[in-house]
Design a protein around this motif. Structure first.
Motif, PDB file in Angstrom:
ATOM      1  N   SER A  34      72.814  34.277  60.379  1.00 23.14           N
ATOM      2  CA  SER A  34      71.910  33.272  60.919  1.00 23.14           C
ATOM      3  C   SER A  34      71.839  33.396  62.425  1.00 23.14           C
ATOM      4  CB  SER A  34      72.376  31.878  60.482  1.00 23.14           C
ATOM      5  OG  SER A  34      71.414  30.922  60.849  1.00 23.14           O
ATOM      6  N   ASP A  35      71.884  32.247  63.108  1.00 18.80           N
ATOM      7  CA  ASP A  35      71.713  32.252  64.557  1.00 18.80           C
ATOM      8  C   ASP A  35      72.796  33.041  65.270  1.00 18.80           C
ATOM      9  OD1 ASP A  35      73.432  30.235  63.670  1.00 18.80           O
ATOM     10  OD2 ASP A  35      73.163  29.067  65.486  1.00 18.80           O
ATOM     11  N   ASN A  36      73.969  33.172  64.682  1.00 17.64           N
ATOM     12  CA  ASN A  36      75.040  33.921  65.327  1.00 17.64           C
ATOM     13  C   ASN A  36      74.781  35.417  65.399  1.00 17.64           C
ATOM     14  OD1 ASN A  36      76.568  31.648  65.742  1.00 17.64           O
ATOM     15  ND2 ASN A  36      77.780  31.920  63.893  1.00 17.64           N
ATOM     16  N   PHE A  37      73.877  35.935  64.591  1.00 17.80           N
ATOM     17  CA  PHE A  37      73.688  37.376  64.520  1.00 17.80           C
ATOM     18  C   PHE A  37      73.276  37.985  65.854  1.00 17.80           C
ATOM     19  CE2 PHE A  37      71.633  41.372  63.586  1.00 17.80           C
ATOM     20  CZ  PHE A  37      72.501  41.936  62.660  1.00 17.80           C
ATOM     21  N   TRP A  38      72.387  37.350  66.579  1.00 23.17           N
ATOM     22  CA  TRP A  38      71.856  37.960  67.804  1.00 23.17           C
ATOM     23  C   TRP A  38      72.472  37.444  69.091  1.00 23.17           C
ATOM     24  CZ3 TRP A  38      70.006  42.425  67.658  1.00 23.17           C
ATOM     25  CH2 TRP A  38      69.227  42.868  66.590  1.00 23.17           C
ATOM     26  N   TYR A  39      73.361  36.472  69.055  1.00 24.13           N
ATOM     27  CA  TYR A  39      73.832  35.973  70.340  1.00 24.13           C
ATOM     28  C   TYR A  39      74.783  36.932  71.047  1.00 24.13           C
ATOM     29  CZ  TYR A  39      78.440  33.759  69.321  1.00 24.13           C
ATOM     30  OH  TYR A  39      79.741  33.491  69.030  1.00 24.13           O
ATOM     31  N   LEU A  71      69.906  44.050  56.205  1.00 27.15           N
ATOM     32  CA  LEU A  71      69.757  44.073  57.661  1.00 27.15           C
ATOM     33  C   LEU A  71      68.359  44.509  58.115  1.00 27.15           C
ATOM     34  CD1 LEU A  71      73.197  45.558  58.776  1.00 27.15           C
ATOM     35  CD2 LEU A  71      72.401  43.218  59.054  1.00 27.15           C
ATOM     36  N   GLN A  72      67.571  45.118  57.226  1.00 28.99           N
ATOM     37  CA  GLN A  72      66.232  45.561  57.605  1.00 28.99           C
ATOM     38  C   GLN A  72      65.396  44.421  58.162  1.00 28.99           C
ATOM     39  OE1 GLN A  72      65.164  47.491  53.898  1.00 28.99           O
ATOM     40  NE2 GLN A  72      64.979  49.414  55.019  1.00 28.99           N
ATOM     41  N   GLU A  73      65.570  43.229  57.647  1.00 26.40           N
ATOM     42  CA  GLU A  73      64.754  42.100  58.086  1.00 26.40           C
ATOM     43  C   GLU A  73      65.106  41.619  59.496  1.00 26.40           C
ATOM     44  OE1 GLU A  73      66.506  37.958  56.663  1.00 26.40           O
ATOM     45  OE2 GLU A  73      66.287  39.354  55.000  1.00 26.40           O
ATOM     46  N   TYR A  74      66.255  42.004  60.021  1.00 25.55           N
ATOM     47  CA  TYR A  74      66.710  41.453  61.290  1.00 25.55           C
ATOM     48  C   TYR A  74      65.874  41.867  62.491  1.00 25.55           C
ATOM     49  CZ  TYR A  74      70.676  38.993  59.485  1.00 25.55           C
ATOM     50  OH  TYR A  74      71.456  38.089  58.832  1.00 25.55           O
ATOM     51  N   LEU A  75      65.168  42.980  62.403  1.00 27.31           N
ATOM     52  CA  LEU A  75      64.274  43.365  63.501  1.00 27.31           C
ATOM     53  C   LEU A  75      62.814  43.278  63.094  1.00 27.31           C
ATOM     54  CD1 LEU A  75      66.105  46.322  65.251  1.00 27.31           C
ATOM     55  CD2 LEU A  75      65.545  44.107  66.209  1.00 27.31           C
ATOM     56  N   ASP A  76      62.543  42.561  62.025  1.00 27.41           N
ATOM     57  CA  ASP A  76      61.169  42.408  61.546  1.00 27.41           C
ATOM     58  C   ASP A  76      60.713  40.975  61.772  1.00 27.41           C
ATOM     59  OD1 ASP A  76      58.766  42.323  60.268  1.00 27.41           O
ATOM     60  OD2 ASP A  76      59.520  42.991  58.322  1.00 27.41           O
ATOM     61  N   PRO A  77      59.957  40.724  62.865  1.00 27.37           N
ATOM     62  CA  PRO A  77      59.529  39.361  63.156  1.00 27.37           C
ATOM     63  C   PRO A  77      58.654  38.738  62.062  1.00 27.37           C
ATOM     64  CG  PRO A  77      59.140  40.809  65.025  1.00 27.37           C
ATOM     65  CD  PRO A  77      59.519  41.674  63.868  1.00 27.37           C
ATOM     66  N   GLU A  78      58.085  39.568  61.209  1.00 29.52           N
ATOM     67  CA  GLU A  78      57.266  39.046  60.118  1.00 29.52           C
ATOM     68  C   GLU A  78      58.140  38.386  59.045  1.00 29.52           C
ATOM     69  OE1 GLU A  78      53.897  39.072  60.017  1.00 29.52           O
ATOM     70  OE2 GLU A  78      53.975  39.906  62.031  1.00 29.52           O
ATOM     71  N   ARG A  79      59.369  38.876  58.876  1.00 27.77           N
ATOM     72  CA  ARG A  79      60.237  38.374  57.812  1.00 27.77           C
ATOM     73  C   ARG A  79      61.439  37.580  58.316  1.00 27.77           C
ATOM     74  NH1 ARG A  79      61.151  43.783  54.529  1.00 27.77           N
ATOM     75  NH2 ARG A  79      63.244  43.152  55.024  1.00 27.77           N
ATOM     76  N   ALA A  80      61.850  37.791  59.558  1.00 27.67           N
ATOM     77  CA  ALA A  80      63.069  37.149  60.051  1.00 27.67           C
ATOM     78  C   ALA A  80      62.735  36.013  61.000  1.00 27.67           C
ATOM     79  CB  ALA A  80      63.965  38.169  60.759  1.00 27.67           C
ATOM     80  N   TYR A  81      63.353  34.887  60.806  1.00 29.73           N
ATOM     81  CA  TYR A  81      63.159  33.754  61.700  1.00 29.73           C
ATOM     82  C   TYR A  81      64.063  33.865  62.921  1.00 29.73           C
ATOM     83  CZ  TYR A  81      67.428  32.263  59.400  1.00 29.73           C
ATOM     84  OH  TYR A  81      68.697  32.214  58.909  1.00 29.73           O
ATOM     85  N   ARG A  82      64.950  34.833  62.950  1.00 29.65           N
ATOM     86  CA  ARG A  82      65.923  34.958  64.027  1.00 29.65           C
ATOM     87  C   ARG A  82      65.376  35.655  65.259  1.00 29.65           C
ATOM     88  NH1 ARG A  82      67.247  36.828  59.377  1.00 29.65           N
ATOM     89  NH2 ARG A  82      68.747  35.721  58.119  1.00 29.65           N
ATOM     90  N   ILE A  83      64.237  36.301  65.149  1.00 30.87           N
ATOM     91  CA  ILE A  83      63.743  37.165  66.218  1.00 30.87           C
ATOM     92  C   ILE A  83      62.253  36.935  66.441  1.00 30.87           C
ATOM     93  CG2 ILE A  83      63.193  39.152  64.762  1.00 30.87           C
ATOM     94  CD1 ILE A  83      65.299  39.991  67.534  1.00 30.87           C
ATOM     95  N   TYR A  84      61.836  37.004  67.712  1.00 34.79           N
ATOM     96  CA  TYR A  84      60.419  36.894  68.080  1.00 34.79           C
ATOM     97  C   TYR A  84      59.946  38.212  68.655  1.00 34.79           C
ATOM     98  CZ  TYR A  84      60.160  31.769  67.981  1.00 34.79           C
ATOM     99  OH  TYR A  84      60.143  30.454  67.600  1.00 34.79           O
ATOM    100  N   GLN A  85      58.726  38.573  68.343  1.00 31.12           N
ATOM    101  CA  GLN A  85      58.148  39.749  68.981  1.00 31.12           C
ATOM    102  C   GLN A  85      57.260  39.280  70.125  1.00 31.12           C
ATOM    103  OE1 GLN A  85      56.709  42.722  66.428  1.00 31.12           O
ATOM    104  NE2 GLN A  85      56.088  44.052  68.098  1.00 31.12           N
ATOM    105  N   LEU A  86      57.503  39.839  71.300  1.00 30.52           N
ATOM    106  CA  LEU A  86      56.718  39.507  72.482  1.00 30.52           C
ATOM    107  C   LEU A  86      55.396  40.266  72.451  1.00 30.52           C
ATOM    108  CD1 LEU A  86      59.607  39.838  75.093  1.00 30.52           C
ATOM    109  CD2 LEU A  86      58.729  37.733  74.060  1.00 30.52           C
ATOM    110  N   ASP A  87      54.429  39.825  73.223  1.00 31.16           N
ATOM    111  CA  ASP A  87      53.149  40.535  73.304  1.00 31.16           C
ATOM    112  C   ASP A  87      53.344  41.972  73.780  1.00 31.16           C
ATOM    113  OD1 ASP A  87      51.803  38.298  72.433  1.00 31.16           O
ATOM    114  OD2 ASP A  87      51.310  37.603  74.458  1.00 31.16           O
ATOM    115  N   SER A  88      54.366  42.201  74.583  1.00 32.36           N
ATOM    116  CA  SER A  88      54.664  43.548  75.097  1.00 32.36           C
ATOM    117  C   SER A  88      55.311  44.432  74.037  1.00 32.36           C
ATOM    118  CB  SER A  88      55.603  43.446  76.302  1.00 32.36           C
ATOM    119  OG  SER A  88      56.844  42.900  75.889  1.00 32.36           O
ATOM    120  N   GLY A  89      55.637  43.867  72.874  1.00 33.51           N
ATOM    121  CA  GLY A  89      56.278  44.620  71.806  1.00 33.51           C
ATOM    122  C   GLY A  89      57.783  44.454  71.771  1.00 33.51           C
ATOM    123  N   GLY A  90      58.343  43.857  72.804  1.00 29.54           N
ATOM    124  CA  GLY A  90      59.782  43.628  72.850  1.00 29.54           C
ATOM    125  C   GLY A  90      60.209  42.547  71.871  1.00 29.54           C
TER     126      GLY A  90
END
Length: 176
Positions: A34-39, A71-90
């Motif tokens: 959850s939220d602990n994954f990316w901190y 873990l595939q979902e962790y960098l997929d902003p379409e499926r993961a609520y933990r991560i946001y994709q910026l307009d720059s792609g970051g």
């Protein structure tokens, strides 16, 4: 009262809690989902790159997919609520950076502890439970300070602190 006298009780309470909490550390088997994954990666990124953008962790995360397909979902902003994709792609962590900022002073020690782990995402998953135990023990010390202000007798402070440290959901939520 002297500073030593004021701090002795909370320090003893916090260190005692940390000693009791450490046996729950099972590196490699605790998978933070959850939220602990990316901190911790955010905490790694702040001093190293002076930003909270996390794309640099993509190769490390992808290297873990075969053994941990979830873990595939962790960098997929379409499926993961933990991560946001910026307009720059970051990519940035969805959660606030308070935990990441608090982790920065401890990262050199904890990174050294797991220096043999080259994958930064896996290392962060090993570091996170240790940080949770340290934060939990610090909260016990803080609770001791508050209880000392509210309770009339020392035994009441000790009993309340022990109950908080070992009987409340604090243990299952923050320690294990």
């Amino acid at each position: 009262p002297t500073v030593l006298k004021v701090l002795l009780g909370p320090v003893v309470a916090g260190l005692s809690a940390l000693v009791l909490y450490m046996p729950w550390d099972v590196p490699g088997e605790i998978m933070t989902r959850s939220d602990n994954f990316w901190y911790v990666p955010t905490a790694m990124s702040l001093p190293a790159e002076s930003n909270i953008e996390l794309s640099e962790f993509r190769p490390d995360l992808e290297a873990l997919y075969p053994e941990n397909p979830f873990l595939q979902e962790y960098l997929d902003p379409e499926r993961a609520y933990r991560i946001y994709q910026l307009d720059s792609g970051g990519l940035v962590n969805h959660y606030t950076i308070g935990n990441a900022v608090a982790a920065i002073p401890l990262l050199p020690i904890l990174n050294w502890r797991y220096r043999h782990v080259s994958n930064r995402v896996w290392r962060s998953m090993l570091i996170t439970p240790l940080l949770a135990k340290i934060y939990a023990a610090a909260s016990v010390a803080l609770f001791f300070l508050v209880a000392r202000q509210l309770a009339r007798k020392t035994w009441q402070v000790v009993v309340l602190t022990v109950l908080f440290a070992l009987v409340t959901p604090h243990v299952s939520s923050h320690v294990g």
